[in-house]
Design an enzyme around this catalytic site. Sequence first.
Site, PDB file in Angstrom:
ATOM      1  N   SER A 149      -2.286  -2.115   6.285  1.00  0.00           N
ATOM      2  CA  SER A 149      -1.619  -1.970   4.992  1.00  0.00           C
ATOM      3  C   SER A 149      -0.186  -2.452   5.115  1.00  0.00           C
ATOM      4  CB  SER A 149      -1.618  -0.497   4.552  1.00  0.00           C
ATOM      5  OG  SER A 149      -0.742  -0.286   3.464  1.00  0.00           O
ATOM      6  N   TYR A 162       1.047   7.890   6.944  1.00  0.00           N
ATOM      7  CA  TYR A 162       0.119   6.804   6.621  1.00  0.00           C
ATOM      8  C   TYR A 162       0.600   5.501   7.258  1.00  0.00           C
ATOM      9  CZ  TYR A 162      -2.752   3.634   3.772  1.00  0.00           C
ATOM     10  OH  TYR A 162      -3.630   2.664   3.352  1.00  0.00           O
TER      11      TYR A 162
END
Length: 262
Positions: A149, A162
């Site tokens: 990501s 994350y």
Amino acid sequence: MSAEPGNSFAGKVALVTGGSSGIGLATARAFLEQGASVALCGRSPERGHAAAESLRGLGDVEFFPADVTSEDAVARLMTNVLARFGRLDHAFNNAANTDAATGAGGFSDMTLAEFEGIVRASLTSVWLCLKHELPALLRNGGTVVNTSSMDAQLRMPGTGSYAAAKAGVEALTVAAAKEFAARGVRINAIRPGAIRTPMLEKNLQGTTKADRQAKLDRYHSLIALGRIGEPHEIADTVLWLSAPQSSYVTGQVITVDGAMGL
């Protein structure tokens, strides 16, 4: 639209985790259009079977429910895929936990259980999939693409857990690629930017239409191409990384973000 239908992957079998929507579904479609058989994996049997049914006319596809944060489930998944298709040539480890990505909070507000849950959903799951996919991939040579990501690069406030997990995916990808390159398996990762998926839609939610539009405008202002990406644009990159055309590419993290900056 993704690439025109062809037979670039004829006789090959691809496993797509997180395959019932968004990037995973688009990639499954692209593999089928290029002649591969596809094993779809996801946590929801209802969504997964519906996704497989929507792709049925394109080729040989079957859905296998599995929670890829569980080693028993991943081992069972691989047993079932090999029993059904007889081989595995390409793996796209794309499963994601929407709550993990959108619920990551500040360090002082997060419990240990929440932190460990995000790491397990985003990083441990990729390691588990690699562990159980590699024995099958080593039989004939093959490829793996893992989903990272842009958060791994941007590391914005509130995304620490994350972002750290996705950075771990990138490190795992490079290390594994170096370990298995000489044995015929190429392993790469993609780092998507803002892509029109259910996860992004959750991030865009607002109390009003104007609130949502303001968030969307903010994204557009940060992207040099001035628009949100589409799932098939990531799928096309995954297929290239899985194809012979990228035969000298391994251990790489490919950013597909329309030139996003802050």
